[in-house]
Design an enzyme around this catalytic site. Structure first.
Site, PDB file in Angstrom:
ATOM      1  N   LYS A   1      17.914  -2.001   0.188  1.00  0.00           N
ATOM      2  CA  LYS A   1      18.271  -1.271  -1.038  1.00  0.00           C
ATOM      3  C   LYS A   1      18.065   0.219  -0.809  1.00  0.00           C
ATOM      4  O   LYS A   1      17.079   0.627  -0.190  1.00  0.00           O
ATOM      5  CB  LYS A   1      17.357  -1.750  -2.177  1.00  0.00           C
ATOM      6  CG  LYS A   1      17.437  -0.941  -3.434  1.00  0.00           C
ATOM      7  CD  LYS A   1      16.057  -0.588  -4.002  1.00  0.00           C
ATOM      8  CE  LYS A   1      15.257   0.309  -3.106  1.00  0.00           C
ATOM      9  NZ  LYS A   1      14.034   0.890  -3.704  1.00  0.00           N
TER      10      LYS A   1
ATOM     11  N   GLY B   1      13.132  -1.782  -0.492  1.00  0.00           N
ATOM     12  CA  GLY B   1      13.122  -2.971  -1.355  1.00  0.00           C
ATOM     13  C   GLY B   1      13.079  -4.272  -0.584  1.00  0.00           C
ATOM     14  O   GLY B   1      13.527  -5.303  -1.092  1.00  0.00           O
TER      15      GLY B   1
ATOM     16  N   ASP C   1      12.315  -3.886  -8.445  1.00  0.00           N
ATOM     17  CA  ASP C   1      13.559  -3.797  -7.671  1.00  0.00           C
ATOM     18  C   ASP C   1      14.294  -5.132  -7.567  1.00  0.00           C
ATOM     19  O   ASP C   1      15.405  -5.186  -7.036  1.00  0.00           O
ATOM     20  CB  ASP C   1      13.260  -3.319  -6.238  1.00  0.00           C
ATOM     21  CG  ASP C   1      13.132  -1.810  -6.151  1.00  0.00           C
ATOM     22  OD1 ASP C   1      13.652  -1.113  -7.046  1.00  0.00           O
ATOM     23  OD2 ASP C   1      12.515  -1.340  -5.182  1.00  0.00           O
TER      24      ASP C   1
ATOM     25  N   GLY D   1      10.849  -6.666   0.353  1.00  0.00           N
ATOM     26  CA  GLY D   1      10.252  -7.850  -0.276  1.00  0.00           C
ATOM     27  C   GLY D   1      11.041  -8.270  -1.506  1.00  0.00           C
ATOM     28  O   GLY D   1      11.232  -9.463  -1.765  1.00  0.00           O
TER      29      GLY D   1
HETATM   30  O1  C5P Z   1       7.315  -3.611  -9.926  1.00  0.00           O
HETATM   31  P1  C5P Z   1       6.665  -3.399  -8.603  1.00  0.00           P
HETATM   32  O2  C5P Z   1       5.689  -4.487  -8.271  1.00  0.00           O
HETATM   33  O3  C5P Z   1       7.627  -3.144  -7.497  1.00  0.00           O
HETATM   34  O4  C5P Z   1       5.838  -2.046  -8.758  1.00  0.00           O
HETATM   35  C1  C5P Z   1       4.817  -1.678  -7.861  1.00  0.00           C
HETATM   36  C2  C5P Z   1       4.016  -0.544  -8.469  1.00  0.00           C
HETATM   37  O5  C5P Z   1       4.806   0.647  -8.547  1.00  0.00           O
HETATM   38  C3  C5P Z   1       3.564  -0.781  -9.904  1.00  0.00           C
HETATM   39  O6  C5P Z   1       2.339  -1.433  -9.928  1.00  0.00           O
HETATM   40  C4  C5P Z   1       3.459   0.631 -10.447  1.00  0.00           C
HETATM   41  O7  C5P Z   1       2.246   1.236 -10.023  1.00  0.00           O
HETATM   42  C5  C5P Z   1       4.562   1.361  -9.734  1.00  0.00           C
HETATM   43  N1  C5P Z   1       5.815   1.432 -10.524  1.00  0.00           N
HETATM   44  C6  C5P Z   1       5.868   2.247 -11.640  1.00  0.00           C
HETATM   45  N2  C5P Z   1       7.042   2.321 -12.359  1.00  0.00           N
HETATM   46  C7  C5P Z   1       8.128   1.628 -11.974  1.00  0.00           C
HETATM   47  C8  C5P Z   1       8.084   0.797 -10.847  1.00  0.00           C
HETATM   48  C9  C5P Z   1       6.908   0.727 -10.128  1.00  0.00           C
HETATM   49  O8  C5P Z   1       4.899   2.911 -12.001  1.00  0.00           O
HETATM   50  N3  C5P Z   1       9.248   1.720 -12.692  1.00  0.00           N
END
Ligand code: C5P
Length: 310
Positions: free
Chosen positions: A26, A118, A154, A120
């Site tokens: 991604k 992206g 993602d 994982g």
């Molecule tokens: O959703 P994902 O597990 O990929 O997000 C990993 C970390 O990235 C979250 O715990 C958060 O700290 C941060 N994040 C965020 N805002 C987003 C996506 C991710 O703050 N829109």
């Protein structure tokens, strides 16, 4: 708009009862960050595209769920229940089946981990698409996206695995964008960059109203003009943690034929858009030679009907 079986352009082959799907890298062609929401996530706005290069999942029927990982980045990939592929498989089975479902999942991990590509999330999304077919669940793409929202920011975009406009924390994705085939080079300086750390270091934000979804983008030059006033708000905090990112962007910019270079996602992988495949391949060769510890790949953003087989 949704296909009945949740099949994306990245889905490849069904040989006998084995399902093989690609999990494309991604790319955030731009990424703007807004306020932190009450749920702790940040509001985002991004134009997302997918490269031809990616991981590959091959899934066969089995009585229990299992995951084996091979490939260049297998060692860095989480094992066992911590792997998002198994979380996705369990979530899909629990949501849509009354009986426990099994599958032997083989993941070829070609993409660097914690790299802004992206990886994982792409693997988890590919697992949803592949298991939907293997288990004959007949869930729509929209239903898979709904489930993907529970797995990571993602993952919904990766269910689509085709160009899309992203908003919310990543949960709102709209595949109404079309892009021409584009030649690019991906470069990762060989460092893991956890997303949480980058968001935690963020201070300046563009906000989520600076850009509108693109109209017609028919050429590389249309895209570059569209991206002119955008950027990646995570590039500065990521570079603060990992200064090598500046050198990666500079190395791409210095290559002939590179018309645009930016970090993707929360980094550390950066991409350069090139106006010709030969320039992209030449640049990849030179950058890899000059930086033997960097991961460097020439690849493409494929037109929607290209690159479905492997
Ligand atoms: O959703 P994902 O597990 O990929 O997000 C990993 C970390 O990235 C979250 O715990 C958060 O700290 C941060 N994040 C965020 N805002 C987003 C996506 C991710 O703050 N829109």
């Amino acid at each position: 708009m949704s296909e009945p079986t949740g099949k994306s352009p990245a889905d490849a082959t069904i040989a006998g009862v084995r399902v093989t799907v690609r999990a494309p890298a991604k790319l955030n062609l731009f990424l703007h960050v807004g306020d932190k929401r009450p749920d702790g996530y940040h509001a985002l706005q991004s134009l997302v595209a997918f490269a031809e290069i990616g991981d590959v999942l091959s899934i066969a029927p089995a009585s229990e769920l299992s995951l084996t990982v091979t490939g260049a980045f297998a060692a860095q990939s989480p094992r066992g229940a911590g792997n998002l592929v198994l979380k996705a498989a369990r979530a899909l089975a629990e949501q849509y089946s009354r009986t426990p479902l099994g599958a032997a999942i083989a993941l070829e991990k070609n993409l660097p981990v914690a790299a802004g590509l992206g990886g994982g999330s792409a693997d988890a999304a590919a697992a949803l698409r592949a298991l939907n077919r293997l288990w004959a669940l007949e869930r729509s793409e929209d239903e898979l996206i709904e489930l993907a929202r529970t797995l990571g920011s993602d993952v919904p975009a990766c269910v689509l695995s085709r160009p899309c406009w992203m908003e919310g924390r990543g949960e709102h994705v709209s595949p109404t964008v079309s892009l021409p085939p584009l030649d690019l080079v991906l470069v990762n300086p060989g460092v893991l960059l956890p997303t949480e750390s980058v968001f935690a270091t963020l201070n300046a934000r563009t906000g989520t109203s600076a850009m509108e979804p693109p109209g017609r983008i028919e050429t590389l030059w249309d895209l570059v003009a569209y991206l002119e006033d955008s950027g990646n708000d995570l590039e500065s905090p990521a570079t603060h943690i990992q200064p090598d990112i500046d050198h990666v962007v500079e190395a791409l910019h210095n290559e002939p034929g590179c018309v645009f270079a930016l970090m993707s996602g929360s980094g550390a992988t950066c991409f350069g858009l090139f106006n010709d495949r030969e320039y992209a391949e030449g640049a990849a060769g030179r950058i890899a030679q000059d930086h033997p510890h960097w991961w460097v790949k020439a690849t493409r953003i494929a037109a929607p009907d290209v690159g479905t087989s492997r």
